[in-house]
Design a protein around this motif. Sequence first.
Motif, PDB file in Angstrom:
ATOM      1  N   LEU A   1      99.990 -23.224  39.117  1.00  0.00           N
ATOM      2  CA  LEU A   1     100.911 -22.749  38.088  1.00  0.00           C
ATOM      3  C   LEU A   1     101.821 -21.655  38.635  1.00  0.00           C
ATOM      4  CD1 LEU A   1     101.874 -22.815  35.148  1.00  0.00           C
ATOM      5  CD2 LEU A   1     100.094 -21.126  34.617  1.00  0.00           C
ATOM      6  N   SER A   2     101.272 -20.771  39.450  1.00  0.00           N
ATOM      7  CA  SER A   2     102.075 -19.696  40.042  1.00  0.00           C
ATOM      8  C   SER A   2     103.121 -20.259  41.003  1.00  0.00           C
ATOM      9  CB  SER A   2     101.172 -18.711  40.794  1.00  0.00           C
ATOM     10  OG  SER A   2     100.163 -18.205  39.955  1.00  0.00           O
ATOM     11  N   GLU A   3     102.708 -21.230  41.795  1.00  0.00           N
ATOM     12  CA  GLU A   3     103.647 -21.860  42.725  1.00  0.00           C
ATOM     13  C   GLU A   3     104.754 -22.576  41.958  1.00  0.00           C
ATOM     14  OE1 GLU A   3     103.438 -24.398  46.873  1.00  0.00           O
ATOM     15  OE2 GLU A   3     101.886 -24.745  45.377  1.00  0.00           O
ATOM     16  N   LEU A   4     104.390 -23.256  40.876  1.00  0.00           N
ATOM     17  CA  LEU A   4     105.386 -23.919  40.044  1.00  0.00           C
ATOM     18  C   LEU A   4     106.369 -22.903  39.467  1.00  0.00           C
ATOM     19  CD1 LEU A   4     106.454 -26.457  38.544  1.00  0.00           C
ATOM     20  CD2 LEU A   4     104.803 -25.916  36.722  1.00  0.00           C
ATOM     21  N   THR A   5     105.871 -21.754  39.037  1.00  0.00           N
ATOM     22  CA  THR A   5     106.743 -20.726  38.462  1.00  0.00           C
ATOM     23  C   THR A   5     107.717 -20.202  39.510  1.00  0.00           C
ATOM     24  OG1 THR A   5     104.944 -20.120  36.954  1.00  0.00           O
ATOM     25  CG2 THR A   5     106.772 -18.580  37.141  1.00  0.00           C
TER      26      THR A   5
ATOM     27  N   CYS B   1      97.429 -31.621  36.536  1.00  0.00           N
ATOM     28  CA  CYS B   1      96.209 -30.880  36.877  1.00  0.00           C
ATOM     29  C   CYS B   1      96.144 -29.569  36.100  1.00  0.00           C
ATOM     30  CB  CYS B   1      96.170 -30.615  38.379  1.00  0.00           C
ATOM     31  SG  CYS B   1      94.776 -29.593  38.924  1.00  0.00           S
ATOM     32  N   ILE B   2      97.250 -28.829  36.073  1.00  0.00           N
ATOM     33  CA  ILE B   2      97.313 -27.551  35.359  1.00  0.00           C
ATOM     34  C   ILE B   2      97.048 -27.760  33.869  1.00  0.00           C
ATOM     35  CG2 ILE B   2      98.861 -25.695  34.644  1.00  0.00           C
ATOM     36  CD1 ILE B   2     100.390 -26.253  37.355  1.00  0.00           C
ATOM     37  N   LEU B   3      97.769 -28.699  33.272  1.00  0.00           N
ATOM     38  CA  LEU B   3      97.682 -28.891  31.829  1.00  0.00           C
ATOM     39  C   LEU B   3      96.316 -29.431  31.394  1.00  0.00           C
ATOM     40  CD1 LEU B   3     101.245 -30.302  31.052  1.00  0.00           C
ATOM     41  CD2 LEU B   3     100.380 -27.990  30.626  1.00  0.00           C
ATOM     42  N   THR B   4      95.697 -30.237  32.251  1.00  0.00           N
ATOM     43  CA  THR B   4      94.364 -30.746  31.942  1.00  0.00           C
ATOM     44  C   THR B   4      93.360 -29.596  31.883  1.00  0.00           C
ATOM     45  OG1 THR B   4      94.846 -32.898  32.939  1.00  0.00           O
ATOM     46  CG2 THR B   4      92.536 -32.310  32.716  1.00  0.00           C
ATOM     47  N   GLY B   5      93.481 -28.670  32.827  1.00  0.00           N
ATOM     48  CA  GLY B   5      92.611 -27.496  32.798  1.00  0.00           C
ATOM     49  C   GLY B   5      92.882 -26.621  31.595  1.00  0.00           C
ATOM     50  N   TYR B   6      94.138 -26.424  31.297  1.00  0.00           N
ATOM     51  CA  TYR B   6      94.538 -25.600  30.153  1.00  0.00           C
ATOM     52  C   TYR B   6      93.993 -26.185  28.843  1.00  0.00           C
ATOM     53  CZ  TYR B   6      97.890 -22.653  27.472  1.00  0.00           C
ATOM     54  OH  TYR B   6      98.485 -21.738  26.627  1.00  0.00           O
ATOM     55  N   ALA B   7      94.025 -27.493  28.752  1.00  0.00           N
ATOM     56  CA  ALA B   7      93.575 -28.171  27.528  1.00  0.00           C
ATOM     57  C   ALA B   7      92.087 -27.987  27.273  1.00  0.00           C
ATOM     58  CB  ALA B   7      93.914 -29.662  27.594  1.00  0.00           C
ATOM     59  N   ASP B   8      91.332 -27.677  28.308  1.00  0.00           N
ATOM     60  CA  ASP B   8      89.886 -27.499  28.168  1.00  0.00           C
ATOM     61  C   ASP B   8      89.503 -26.113  27.654  1.00  0.00           C
ATOM     62  OD1 ASP B   8      88.969 -30.005  28.855  1.00  0.00           O
ATOM     63  OD2 ASP B   8      88.863 -29.556  30.998  1.00  0.00           O
ATOM     64  N   SER B   9      90.477 -25.234  27.458  1.00  0.00           N
ATOM     65  CA  SER B   9      90.174 -23.851  27.088  1.00  0.00           C
ATOM     66  C   SER B   9      90.369 -23.619  25.595  1.00  0.00           C
ATOM     67  CB  SER B   9      91.064 -22.892  27.883  1.00  0.00           C
ATOM     68  OG  SER B   9      92.429 -23.068  27.538  1.00  0.00           O
TER      69      SER B   9
ATOM     70  N   ILE C   1     104.854 -34.343  39.721  1.00  0.00           N
ATOM     71  CA  ILE C   1     104.216 -34.132  38.421  1.00  0.00           C
ATOM     72  C   ILE C   1     102.692 -34.027  38.487  1.00  0.00           C
ATOM     73  CG2 ILE C   1     106.103 -35.190  37.144  1.00  0.00           C
ATOM     74  CD1 ILE C   1     104.525 -37.742  36.969  1.00  0.00           C
ATOM     75  N   GLU C   2     102.068 -34.478  39.558  1.00  0.00           N
ATOM     76  CA  GLU C   2     100.603 -34.454  39.618  1.00  0.00           C
ATOM     77  C   GLU C   2     100.034 -33.038  39.488  1.00  0.00           C
ATOM     78  OE1 GLU C   2      99.050 -36.672  42.905  1.00  0.00           O
ATOM     79  OE2 GLU C   2     100.011 -38.542  42.267  1.00  0.00           O
ATOM     80  N   PRO C   3     100.601 -32.022  40.182  1.00  0.00           N
ATOM     81  CA  PRO C   3     100.067 -30.666  39.984  1.00  0.00           C
ATOM     82  C   PRO C   3     100.203 -30.191  38.541  1.00  0.00           C
ATOM     83  CG  PRO C   3     101.427 -30.759  41.972  1.00  0.00           C
ATOM     84  CD  PRO C   3     101.620 -32.051  41.245  1.00  0.00           C
ATOM     85  N   ILE C   4     101.263 -30.621  37.855  1.00  0.00           N
ATOM     86  CA  ILE C   4     101.451 -30.214  36.460  1.00  0.00           C
ATOM     87  C   ILE C   4     100.391 -30.851  35.575  1.00  0.00           C
ATOM     88  CG2 ILE C   4     103.028 -30.299  34.487  1.00  0.00           C
ATOM     89  CD1 ILE C   4     105.340 -30.094  36.488  1.00  0.00           C
TER      90      ILE C   4
ATOM     91  N   VAL D   1      92.362 -44.471  48.292  1.00  0.00           N
ATOM     92  CA  VAL D   1      91.849 -43.405  47.446  1.00  0.00           C
ATOM     93  C   VAL D   1      92.553 -43.432  46.085  1.00  0.00           C
ATOM     94  CG1 VAL D   1      91.546 -40.918  47.204  1.00  0.00           C
ATOM     95  CG2 VAL D   1      91.351 -41.987  49.466  1.00  0.00           C
ATOM     96  N   GLU D   2      91.743 -43.427  45.030  1.00  0.00           N
ATOM     97  CA  GLU D   2      92.318 -43.447  43.683  1.00  0.00           C
ATOM     98  C   GLU D   2      92.937 -42.091  43.362  1.00  0.00           C
ATOM     99  OE1 GLU D   2      90.980 -44.034  39.014  1.00  0.00           O
ATOM    100  OE2 GLU D   2      89.491 -44.086  40.625  1.00  0.00           O
ATOM    101  N   LYS D   3      94.120 -42.113  42.791  1.00  0.00           N
ATOM    102  CA  LYS D   3      94.752 -40.870  42.376  1.00  0.00           C
ATOM    103  C   LYS D   3      94.094 -40.374  41.092  1.00  0.00           C
ATOM    104  CE  LYS D   3      99.315 -41.334  44.485  1.00  0.00           C
ATOM    105  NZ  LYS D   3     100.773 -41.287  44.252  1.00  0.00           N
ATOM    106  N   VAL D   4      93.762 -39.099  41.080  1.00  0.00           N
ATOM    107  CA  VAL D   4      93.095 -38.512  39.917  1.00  0.00           C
ATOM    108  C   VAL D   4      94.097 -38.084  38.856  1.00  0.00           C
ATOM    109  CG1 VAL D   4      91.626 -36.614  39.129  1.00  0.00           C
ATOM    110  CG2 VAL D   4      91.150 -37.736  41.322  1.00  0.00           C
ATOM    111  N   TRP D   5      95.179 -37.433  39.309  1.00  0.00           N
ATOM    112  CA  TRP D   5      96.097 -36.795  38.356  1.00  0.00           C
ATOM    113  C   TRP D   5      97.230 -37.747  37.969  1.00  0.00           C
ATOM    114  CZ3 TRP D   5      93.300 -33.180  36.634  1.00  0.00           C
ATOM    115  CH2 TRP D   5      92.449 -32.470  37.487  1.00  0.00           C
ATOM    116  N   THR D   6      96.836 -38.800  37.261  1.00  0.00           N
ATOM    117  CA  THR D   6      97.809 -39.766  36.754  1.00  0.00           C
ATOM    118  C   THR D   6      97.928 -39.602  35.247  1.00  0.00           C
ATOM    119  OG1 THR D   6      96.151 -41.474  36.337  1.00  0.00           O
ATOM    120  CG2 THR D   6      97.144 -41.407  38.561  1.00  0.00           C
TER     121      THR D   6
END
Length: 199
Positions: A177-181, A61-69, A56-59, A2-7
Amino acid sequence: MVEKVWTWDNCKDKIKSLSGRLGFPKSSTLEFLKLRLSLEDGRIFDEIRGKYFENIEPIYCILTGYADSEPIPESGELISFSKLPGGDLYRSVFLGRVAKPIEQLFGSNPELLYRIAKIFNASKLNLGDCSVKIYALPLIPIVYVVWSGDDEFPAFVNVLFDSTVKNYLTTEQTVLLSELTSIRLKHAYMRYERGEAKE
């Protein structure tokens, strides 16, 4: 396989676009929660523990979503996780991953939360026995409210968001993001326990 998405290769263009946007200054790094992400190679340095952050993969994911806003004014209206799309279905999971660790650390001494959270430039609110507002990302505040336990009732922590969080992240990304905090609060607590924290 399976290819990793959050690279970094997959996410770097969007993450790099955050420099000078959405509350981040124009810089070669993104800094939040005492983490410093290099826009050169995507590595994330942990300023609390003095080493590179591994998960770092969850981070990404978070930042990619944030960048779309796009930025909108903070509403000042606090909402619970259950008010997010689908949040009512996952509230117990959310509380287990995000609130429970904070209960365990600060339930018997709520005021310690504020002392620990100051490392993240948290502000103190007048909710519960102790409450703090932490900007997990420049435009996304997370509020932790702690009620201390006693003989009759166990300690309890609630986690609240400005209603604008829905503009910036999906519900899944809000969980991450909440879990990271919460993890970062735990890291800061551990440093404090070792006597390394600066008042």
